[in-house]
Scaffold this active site. Structure first.
Site, PDB file in Angstrom:
ATOM      1  N   CYS A 170     -20.557  21.415  -7.952  1.00 36.28           N
ATOM      2  CA  CYS A 170     -19.196  21.369  -7.417  1.00 36.28           C
ATOM      3  C   CYS A 170     -18.704  19.950  -7.136  1.00 36.28           C
ATOM      4  O   CYS A 170     -17.528  19.758  -6.839  1.00 36.28           O
ATOM      5  CB  CYS A 170     -19.112  22.196  -6.132  1.00 36.28           C
ATOM      6  SG  CYS A 170     -19.534  23.922  -6.399  1.00 36.28           S
ATOM      7  N   HIS A 306     -14.556  19.301   1.996  1.00 39.35           N
ATOM      8  CA  HIS A 306     -15.038  20.215   0.956  1.00 39.35           C
ATOM      9  C   HIS A 306     -14.694  21.642   1.379  1.00 39.35           C
ATOM     10  O   HIS A 306     -14.179  22.412   0.576  1.00 39.35           O
ATOM     11  CB  HIS A 306     -16.548  20.033   0.794  1.00 39.35           C
ATOM     12  CG  HIS A 306     -17.150  20.819  -0.309  1.00 39.35           C
ATOM     13  ND1 HIS A 306     -16.690  20.749  -1.614  1.00 39.35           N
ATOM     14  CD2 HIS A 306     -18.186  21.717  -0.328  1.00 39.35           C
ATOM     15  CE1 HIS A 306     -17.410  21.553  -2.374  1.00 39.35           C
ATOM     16  NE2 HIS A 306     -18.329  22.161  -1.618  1.00 39.35           N
ATOM     17  N   GLU A 317     -20.937  20.677   7.025  1.00 39.58           N
ATOM     18  CA  GLU A 317     -19.978  19.585   6.811  1.00 39.58           C
ATOM     19  C   GLU A 317     -19.418  19.072   8.136  1.00 39.58           C
ATOM     20  O   GLU A 317     -19.265  17.859   8.326  1.00 39.58           O
ATOM     21  CB  GLU A 317     -18.848  20.039   5.896  1.00 39.58           C
ATOM     22  CG  GLU A 317     -17.876  18.910   5.554  1.00 39.58           C
ATOM     23  CD  GLU A 317     -16.870  19.284   4.492  1.00 39.58           C
ATOM     24  OE1 GLU A 317     -16.195  18.386   3.972  1.00 39.58           O
ATOM     25  OE2 GLU A 317     -16.741  20.492   4.181  1.00 39.58           O
ATOM     26  N   LYS A 338      -8.922  24.486   0.078  1.00 34.10           N
ATOM     27  CA  LYS A 338      -9.516  25.648  -0.573  1.00 34.10           C
ATOM     28  C   LYS A 338      -9.098  26.948   0.106  1.00 34.10           C
ATOM     29  O   LYS A 338      -9.267  28.030  -0.458  1.00 34.10           O
ATOM     30  CB  LYS A 338     -11.048  25.532  -0.599  1.00 34.10           C
ATOM     31  CG  LYS A 338     -11.579  24.462  -1.566  1.00 34.10           C
ATOM     32  CD  LYS A 338     -13.092  24.487  -1.627  1.00 34.10           C
ATOM     33  CE  LYS A 338     -13.643  23.412  -2.554  1.00 34.10           C
ATOM     34  NZ  LYS A 338     -13.540  22.053  -1.976  1.00 34.10           N
ATOM     35  N   HIS A 343     -11.992  28.091  -4.569  1.00 36.99           N
ATOM     36  CA  HIS A 343     -12.926  27.045  -4.993  1.00 36.99           C
ATOM     37  C   HIS A 343     -12.895  26.928  -6.515  1.00 36.99           C
ATOM     38  O   HIS A 343     -13.451  27.759  -7.234  1.00 36.99           O
ATOM     39  CB  HIS A 343     -14.334  27.378  -4.502  1.00 36.99           C
ATOM     40  CG  HIS A 343     -15.286  26.226  -4.556  1.00 36.99           C
ATOM     41  ND1 HIS A 343     -15.011  25.057  -5.229  1.00 36.99           N
ATOM     42  CD2 HIS A 343     -16.539  26.064  -4.030  1.00 36.99           C
ATOM     43  CE1 HIS A 343     -16.028  24.226  -5.108  1.00 36.99           C
ATOM     44  NE2 HIS A 343     -16.959  24.809  -4.384  1.00 36.99           N
ATOM     45  N   PHE A 401     -24.340  22.619  -5.135  1.00 33.81           N
ATOM     46  CA  PHE A 401     -25.684  23.163  -5.240  1.00 33.81           C
ATOM     47  C   PHE A 401     -26.644  22.080  -5.747  1.00 33.81           C
ATOM     48  O   PHE A 401     -26.289  21.249  -6.590  1.00 33.81           O
ATOM     49  CB  PHE A 401     -25.715  24.342  -6.213  1.00 33.81           C
ATOM     50  CG  PHE A 401     -25.272  25.659  -5.621  1.00 33.81           C
ATOM     51  CD1 PHE A 401     -25.070  25.818  -4.268  1.00 33.81           C
ATOM     52  CD2 PHE A 401     -25.061  26.755  -6.444  1.00 33.81           C
ATOM     53  CE1 PHE A 401     -24.674  27.041  -3.729  1.00 33.81           C
ATOM     54  CE2 PHE A 401     -24.667  27.980  -5.938  1.00 33.81           C
ATOM     55  CZ  PHE A 401     -24.475  28.121  -4.570  1.00 33.81           C
TER      56      PHE A 401
END
Length: 415
Positions: A170, A306, A317, A338, A343, A401
């Protein structure tokens, strides 16, 4: 070291088929999330997505090109052509330009269709799909490889310079921008088109992300609710965003519009876990970006998070921001778009970078919608209504990831 500025932006997103339409929607808190229409979600728990609406690839590609390329390449080409037009870049400049585009999933939707078609043929004894029967397209491998987004953008724009495809989960789109920034900063003399593109809305992606526990089981536009106590995962989305980067003096000499300047880029690995994020790793990335930009915590006026809406991700985060900024963390406005786009994987980082530039240009921070019950572990200054705020420097975060982290620092063009 050269200064690096952004002179063009193009995008297709769940919020609109141009960047300006997308920006107008996000700053007004409008959602692009809705029920999946692109495929049958029967027997799937996950029913919503951030889909493009009425996007016509024929505006940018021929019928033959459309049939030979995966949708993520359609989106990349559309966004890149719009970015080139926005930047006012002409063919003489483009011939020696560069292109760096990131994608997490590449042509996975086209691969899924080809595999299902092959299975159907084999089960029915119709043909041997490996014997040159024509049932599998001769363009299947080319159409689905991640680097084809960069390659085909180069083809359409006549770019014969630097070309690179990036797949870093991502963080891919943000990494693409960061690597383009470093390329120009270190001496590359020509414009570089960079960003992310994704078309992951297919059953295998829903099943795979869902099995990992990452997807929301919500059934409406409130399914994406970053930092909310009731959040249960992200909403998968599609689209692309491409930025045109140039060396500052070159852009000034040709009279280009400058959206803002990139002053720092952090890129680190957690070395921690395949799917779980690390606050320490994310914090190291934030601090690396600030150090490269020669900035202190007090210099940052806004963070485009994010903020995927996963239980672990948002908490981690928030902790990373507190590690990085100390007590200052509680006084920095934070938002996650988002909540409106879903996403878009690699494309999210690029689109969020572009939104960060517009936030600084217009003095407006878009809201995090659907945040109604704050998670006690997420206790920062999350913007829940469109806020006016003059920002000199801002951060845009992307984490993926495998513990891959990317953070960009932007400076207001007027500063």
């Amino acid at each position: 070291m050269n200064r690096v500025v952004v002179t063009g932006i193009g995008a297709v997103s769940p919020l609109g088929n141009t960047f300006q339409v997308s920006w107008n929607a996000v700053k007004n808190g409008l959602s692009g999330i809705g029920a999946v229409t692109g495929f049958d979600t029967k027997n799937l728990r996950w029913k919503v997505a951030g889909e493009l609406k009425a996007f016509d690839p024929g505006t940018y590609l021929s019928i033959k090109e459309i049939s030979r390329l995966d949708a993520f390449i359609h989106y990349a080409v559309a966004a890149a052509l719009m970015a080139a037009r926005d930047a006012g870049l002409i063919s003489e400049l483009l011939s020696r330009a560069g292109v760096i585009i990131g994608s997490s999933r590449g042509g996975i939707s086209t691969l899924e269709k080809a595999i299902l078609k092959s299975q159907w043929s084999a089960l029915n004894g119709a043909i041997d799909v490996t014997a040159g029967s024509g049932r599998v397209s001769a363009y299947l491998m080319a159409a689905t490889t991640i680097s084809m987004a960069s390659s085909y953008v180069a083809h359409k724009l006549g770019i014969r310079g630097y070309s690179l495809g990036i797949s870093n989960a991502c963080a891919s789109g943000t990494n693409a921008i960061g690597e383009a920034y470093r390329l120009i900063r270190s001496g590359y003399r020509y414009p570089v088109f960079c960003g992310g593109a994704e078309a992951p809305l297919c059953r295998i992606c829903f099943a795979g992300y869902g099995a990992s526990g990452a997807l929301s089981a919500g059934h409406n536009a409130t399914a994406s609710r970053p930092f909310d106590r009731t959040r249960d995962g992200f909403v998968l989305a599609e689209g692309a965003c491409i930025l045109a980067l140039e060396e500052y003096n070159h852009a000034r000499k040709r009279g280009a519009k400058i959206y803002g300047e990139i002053t720092g880029y952090g890129n680190t690995a957690d070395a921690f876990h395949q799917t779980l994020p690390s606050a320490e790793g994310e914090a190291r990335t934030i601090c690396a970006a600030l150090e490269e930009a020669c900035l202190k915590p007090d210099d940052i006026g806004f963070i485009n998070a994010h903020g995927t809406s996963t239980p672990a991700g948002d908490k981690t985060e928030s902790e990373a921001i507190k590690i990085s900024f100390g007590s200052r963390a509680y006084h920095i406005p934070v938002t996650s778009v988002k909540s409106m786009t879903g996403h878009m994987l690699a494309a999210s980082g690029a689109l969020e970078a572009a939104f960060t530039l517009k936030s600084m240009e217009e003095g407006i921070i878009p809201p995090t919608i659907n945040l109604r019950q704050r998670d006690p572990a997420c206790d920062l200054d999350y913007v829940t209504e469109t806020r006016k705020s003059e920002v000199g420097s801002a951060l845009s975060h992307s984490f993926g990831f495998g513990g891959v982290n990317a953070v960009l620092v932007f400076k207001n063009a007027g500063d």
